[in-house]
Design a protein around this motif. Structure first.
Motif, mmCIF file in Angstrom:
data_model
loop_
_atom_site.group_PDB
_atom_site.id
_atom_site.type_symbol
_atom_site.label_atom_id
_atom_site.label_comp_id
_atom_site.label_asym_id
_atom_site.label_seq_id
_atom_site.Cartn_x
_atom_site.Cartn_y
_atom_site.Cartn_z
ATOM 1 N N ALA A 204 -48.193 -106.738 -21.560
ATOM 2 C CA ALA A 204 -48.926 -105.445 -21.537
ATOM 3 C C ALA A 204 -47.991 -104.298 -21.201
ATOM 4 O O ALA A 204 -48.041 -103.213 -21.809
ATOM 5 C CB ALA A 204 -50.055 -105.531 -20.510
ATOM 6 N N LEU A 205 -47.136 -104.611 -20.243
ATOM 7 C CA LEU A 205 -46.181 -103.578 -19.827
ATOM 8 C C LEU A 205 -45.276 -103.174 -20.998
ATOM 9 O O LEU A 205 -45.020 -101.981 -21.258
ATOM 10 C CB LEU A 205 -45.347 -104.106 -18.650
ATOM 11 N N ALA A 206 -44.835 -104.221 -21.742
ATOM 12 C CA ALA A 206 -43.940 -103.951 -22.874
ATOM 13 C C ALA A 206 -44.646 -103.118 -23.931
ATOM 14 O O ALA A 206 -44.095 -102.152 -24.471
ATOM 15 C CB ALA A 206 -43.467 -105.290 -23.469
ATOM 16 N N THR A 207 -45.939 -103.515 -24.201
ATOM 17 C CA THR A 207 -46.706 -102.779 -25.228
ATOM 18 C C THR A 207 -46.877 -101.324 -24.816
ATOM 19 O O THR A 207 -46.701 -100.384 -25.600
ATOM 20 C CB THR A 207 -48.082 -103.432 -25.413
ATOM 21 N N LEU A 208 -47.230 -101.204 -23.523
ATOM 22 C CA LEU A 208 -47.440 -99.845 -22.996
ATOM 23 C C LEU A 208 -46.183 -98.997 -23.133
ATOM 24 O O LEU A 208 -46.219 -97.825 -23.574
ATOM 25 C CB LEU A 208 -47.857 -99.949 -21.520
ATOM 26 N N SER A 209 -45.055 -99.654 -22.771
ATOM 27 C CA SER A 209 -43.815 -98.864 -22.851
ATOM 28 C C SER A 209 -43.479 -98.530 -24.298
ATOM 29 O O SER A 209 -42.995 -97.439 -24.622
ATOM 30 C CB SER A 209 -42.654 -99.574 -22.146
ATOM 31 N N ALA A 210 -43.804 -99.525 -25.208
ATOM 32 C CA ALA A 210 -43.553 -99.238 -26.633
ATOM 33 C C ALA A 210 -44.384 -98.059 -27.106
ATOM 34 O O ALA A 210 -43.907 -97.161 -27.800
ATOM 35 C CB ALA A 210 -43.870 -100.476 -27.466
ATOM 36 N N CYS A 211 -45.695 -98.060 -26.636
ATOM 37 C CA CYS A 211 -46.583 -96.941 -27.041
ATOM 38 C C CYS A 211 -46.068 -95.618 -26.514
ATOM 39 O O CYS A 211 -46.027 -94.593 -27.226
ATOM 40 C CB CYS A 211 -47.998 -97.171 -26.508
ATOM 41 N N SER A 212 -45.712 -95.648 -25.211
ATOM 42 C CA SER A 212 -45.276 -94.372 -24.629
ATOM 43 C C SER A 212 -44.007 -93.880 -25.312
ATOM 44 O O SER A 212 -43.800 -92.684 -25.535
ATOM 45 C CB SER A 212 -45.096 -94.487 -23.120
ATOM 46 N N ILE A 213 -43.161 -94.931 -25.671
ATOM 47 C CA ILE A 213 -41.926 -94.530 -26.370
ATOM 48 C C ILE A 213 -42.284 -93.933 -27.735
ATOM 49 O O ILE A 213 -41.719 -92.933 -28.176
ATOM 50 C CB ILE A 213 -40.972 -95.739 -26.476
ATOM 51 N N PHE A 214 -43.330 -94.529 -28.385
ATOM 52 C CA PHE A 214 -43.748 -94.004 -29.679
ATOM 53 C C PHE A 214 -44.276 -92.565 -29.551
ATOM 54 O O PHE A 214 -43.935 -91.673 -30.329
ATOM 55 C CB PHE A 214 -44.819 -94.922 -30.295
ATOM 56 N N LEU A 215 -45.066 -92.416 -28.467
ATOM 57 C CA LEU A 215 -45.604 -91.053 -28.227
ATOM 58 C C LEU A 215 -44.472 -90.063 -28.000
ATOM 59 O O LEU A 215 -44.462 -88.934 -28.503
ATOM 60 C CB LEU A 215 -46.538 -91.067 -27.022
ATOM 61 N N CYS A 216 -43.529 -90.571 -27.215
ATOM 62 C CA CYS A 216 -42.361 -89.740 -26.921
ATOM 63 C C CYS A 216 -41.651 -89.358 -28.227
ATOM 64 O O CYS A 216 -41.240 -88.214 -28.438
ATOM 65 C CB CYS A 216 -41.458 -90.520 -25.984
ATOM 66 N N PHE A 217 -41.597 -90.363 -29.113
ATOM 67 C CA PHE A 217 -40.967 -90.136 -30.410
ATOM 68 C C PHE A 217 -41.694 -89.014 -31.184
ATOM 69 O O PHE A 217 -41.094 -88.070 -31.687
ATOM 70 C CB PHE A 217 -40.986 -91.457 -31.187
ATOM 71 N N CYS A 218 -43.070 -89.208 -31.183
ATOM 72 C CA CYS A 218 -43.863 -88.189 -31.914
ATOM 73 C C CYS A 218 -43.637 -86.803 -31.333
ATOM 74 O O CYS A 218 -43.489 -85.802 -32.045
ATOM 75 C CB CYS A 218 -45.351 -88.537 -31.863
#
Ligand code: C2E
Ligand code: MG
Ligand code: MG
Length: 626
Positions: A34-48
């Protein structure tokens, strides 16, 4: 762009670390996943977010570039420019531009936002500008800044700029200083519409005002009076004292008129010595009559210019709207006709227009247009009146008197048509024709046995001022072959006041041709005796008005006596004209008058009958002496 690479880098590194974690068979731990997914999402958001920031940044830079270009454009533009935001706050102004420096807009708000703008730009103009901006249109016009003494005129264009979403993003104000053009245009307007000398509106302006007044009075059913003023004797003042004095007289006359005429009424200087007043007479004609009397009084009050006392008077003609005409042309013509009627009897009076005056004006026009063809149509003829030596009763010469055979016009008399010819300038051509014909006639008579006759030709003052009298005389003598000593020019007193260098030179040149000069109609004009000394006259001609009374009026005798004595003291011969009876001739003879002419001997006759008369007269004289 930097943000983008950063985001991609971060993503890849996080992705790789997550993948390696899985590959290293880390026991299944949901929390970790979950932590990894969350970090991936936040990184994606950061990307956007990074992508968004980058786009925004590049847009801003593009905007900045555009603005930079716009400013460069404004900076180097030839006009003063202001870039305003929608709240009308200046974003940019090309300060250095001379126009704005002149307008003192270091603080640009002074120009647009405030007091100055409001003070100088009329509410109506401001409303139009607001409307144009709201409609997305450019406004163009002239704005005037400054106080009443120093105005700055700006040719201004105000252009709203809308963005792609349809919002007002900027307003460009572009100003061109046209103060100088405006000043020139104003000067031209003044030159075109005002008399340079007196500063009064000129004829053009007056005619426009007259039309406007007619329109106004037609709508309101009101009446007004047109007052035409012509100064009397100005020509003589001009000829004797010169332009400078006349200019001063005109300036002072304008001032006197200004004082006489109520405010709001138009006074115009039509040109030369003519003025015009448009007077509101809604309260009745008495005001016009009173004003006319006042104007006459003011004009005949002496003018003191330099060391001269100048006495003139005025002739005033009045025509009334709508009674005498309802268009400007008719009203002007009728006021002028009334003025001519006032002038006819030596001026210094006013006349209201009446119908008979139009007939006189029409008659003048008729005479003028027919006179134009009179020479070509052979309508002019010279008549000759004998001049008799009082000592020996010999025929010594003839006076040439012009006749115009035009039955349609009732064979006008010279007293009627000569002034018309003078006024229209036709006297120059007619005068030359008379001179040439007269000289040729004397030669023809001398060949017919009537030798050594002198010929006196009447010369109009205009032939001196507007024509080349010396050349005309020389030409007439040359083509006819008449000896100069047999030609005499009769000049009237009016010319004597023309004490100008040109006239003196003409006199000198005429004398050096060898001709004689005679002063006609002596005693009726304005000449002062002192002029007699200055001009080389050979003969003085006593006017027939003196001769008429000589046999029953002591005064006329005394005056004639004095004139003869004075002329003789100046070594001039004296001739009396208009001698009709023996009594007059006797008195003149006793007073040592040298010559006479008049109905006692013969009226003026055509060439043929004159030759007959001369032969009969010679025979009669001969038989007396035998
Ligand atoms: P003026 O030069 O004084 O001419 C004399 C006028 O008196 C002439 O009138 C003549 O016919 C008239 N007259 C002559 N004897 C008698 C007389 O015994 N009794 C009366 N009551 N009158 C007499 P006219 O021909 O009608 O000329 C009038 C004026 O017209 C002339 O006055 C002259 O100033 C002018 N005029 C005539 N012909 C010419 C011309 O060729 N050129 C110019 N510039 N003016 C002319
Ligand atoms: Mg004469
Ligand atoms: Mg005369």
């Amino acid at each position: 762009m930097g943000y983008l690479f950063l985001a991609i880098g971060l993503c890849i590194s996080v992705g790789l670390s997550a993948a390696s974690y899985i590959v290293l068979e880390t026991p299944y731990q949901p929390a970790l996943l979950a932590l990894a997914t969350l970090s991936a999402c936040s990184i994606f958001l950061c990307f956007c977010f990074c992508v968004y920031l980058d786009t925004l940044h590049s847009k801003r830079r593009a905007n900045q570039r555009e603005n930079q270009q716009l400013k460069m454009l404004l900076e180097h533009g030839s006009s003063a420019m202001l870039l305003l935001n929608p709240k009308l706050e200046p974003e940019y102004i090309n300060h250095r531009h001379a126009t704005l420096t002149k307008l003192d807009v270091e603080d640009p708000k002074k120009l647009i936002n405030t007091h100055k703008w409001k003070q100088h730009v009329a509410p109506e103009t401001r409303r139009r500008i607001r409307e144009a901006i709201a409609e997305g249109k450019a406004w163009q016009g002239e704005l005037r800044f400054g106080d009443s003494e120093f105005d700055d005129y700006l040719a201004t264009t105000i252009t709203p700029i809308y963005n792609s979403r349809g919002d007002l993003s900027n307003i460009i104000v572009c100003c061109e200083d046209i103060s100088e053009h405006k000043a020139i245009a104003d000067r031209l307007f003044i030159r075109e519409h005002y008399n340079v000398l007196t500063g009064l509106p000129n004829r053009q302006f007056a005619l426009r005002s007259l039309s406007a007044t007619i329109d106004k009075c037609a709508a309101l059913q009101q009446q007004f009076m047109l007052i035409y003023i012509d100064l009397d004797r100005i020509r003589y003042i001009n000829e004797s004292l010169g332009h400078f004095v006349v200019d001063k007289v005109l300036i002072e006359t304008a001032e006197r008129l200004r004082l006489a005429v109520p405010d709001e009424q138009l006074i115009a200087h039509l040109g030369a010595d003519e003025f015009l007043i448009i007077l509101d007479t809604s309260s009745g004609n008495d005001s016009a009559r009173e004003l006319a009397e006042d104007l006459l009084e003011r004009c005949r009050t002496p003018f003191y210019i330099e060391q001269h006392e100048v006495n003139i008077s005025a002739s005033v003609g009045l025509s009334q709207y709508p009674a005498d005409g309802n268009d400007s042309n008719t009203l002007m013509r009728r006021a002028e006709a009334a003025m001519f009627a006032a002038k006819a009897d030596s001026g210094n009076r006013f006349c209201f227009y009446d119908e008979s005056m139009s007939h006189q004006a029409d008659r003048r026009l008729d005479l003028e247009s027919h006179l134009r063809h009179a020479i070509a149509r052979n309508e002019l003829e010279l008549y000759y009146q004998p001049m008799i030596n009082l000592t020996n009763h010999q025929l010594v010469g003839v006076e040439v008197l012009l006749r115009w055979h035009n039955s349609k016009l009732g064979n006008p008399a010279p007293d009627e048509f000569i002034p018309v010819a003078e006024h229209s300038g036709q006297i120059i051509a007619i005068g030359s024709w008379v001179l040439e014909q007269a000289c040729k006639q004397i030669i023809a008579w001398s060949q017919a046995g009537l030798a050594n006759l002198n010929v006196a030709v009447n010369i109009s003052n205009k032939q001196f001022s507007d024509g080349d009298i010396v050349k005309n005389v020389a030409h007439a003598l040359k083509v006819s072959g008449l000896p100069a000593r047999q030609l005499e020019l009769e000049i009237t007193e009016g010319l004597l006041i023309n004490d100008t260098p040109t006239i003196r030179r003409q006199f000198k040149e005429l004398k050096s041709l060898g001709i004689h000069l005679s002063l006609d109609d002596f005693g009726t004009g304005y000449a002062s005796l002192s002029y007699l000394k200055r001009y080389p006259f050979d003969t003085l001609k006593i006017d027939r008005s003196f001769v008429k009374d000589i046999d029953h009026c002591e005064d006329s005798v005394a005056l004639t006596n004095a004139i003869i004595a004075m002329a003789h003291s100046f070594k001039m011969k004296v001739i009396a004209e208009g001698v009709e009876n023996l009594n007059q001739r006797r008195i003149l003879r006793e007073r040592h008058c040298d010559m006479v002419q008049g109905y006692l001997y013969s009226p003026a006759l055509p060439a043929g009958p004159f030759l007959e008369w001369a032969k009969r007269y010679a025979e009669m004289q001969h038989s007396k002496h035998v």
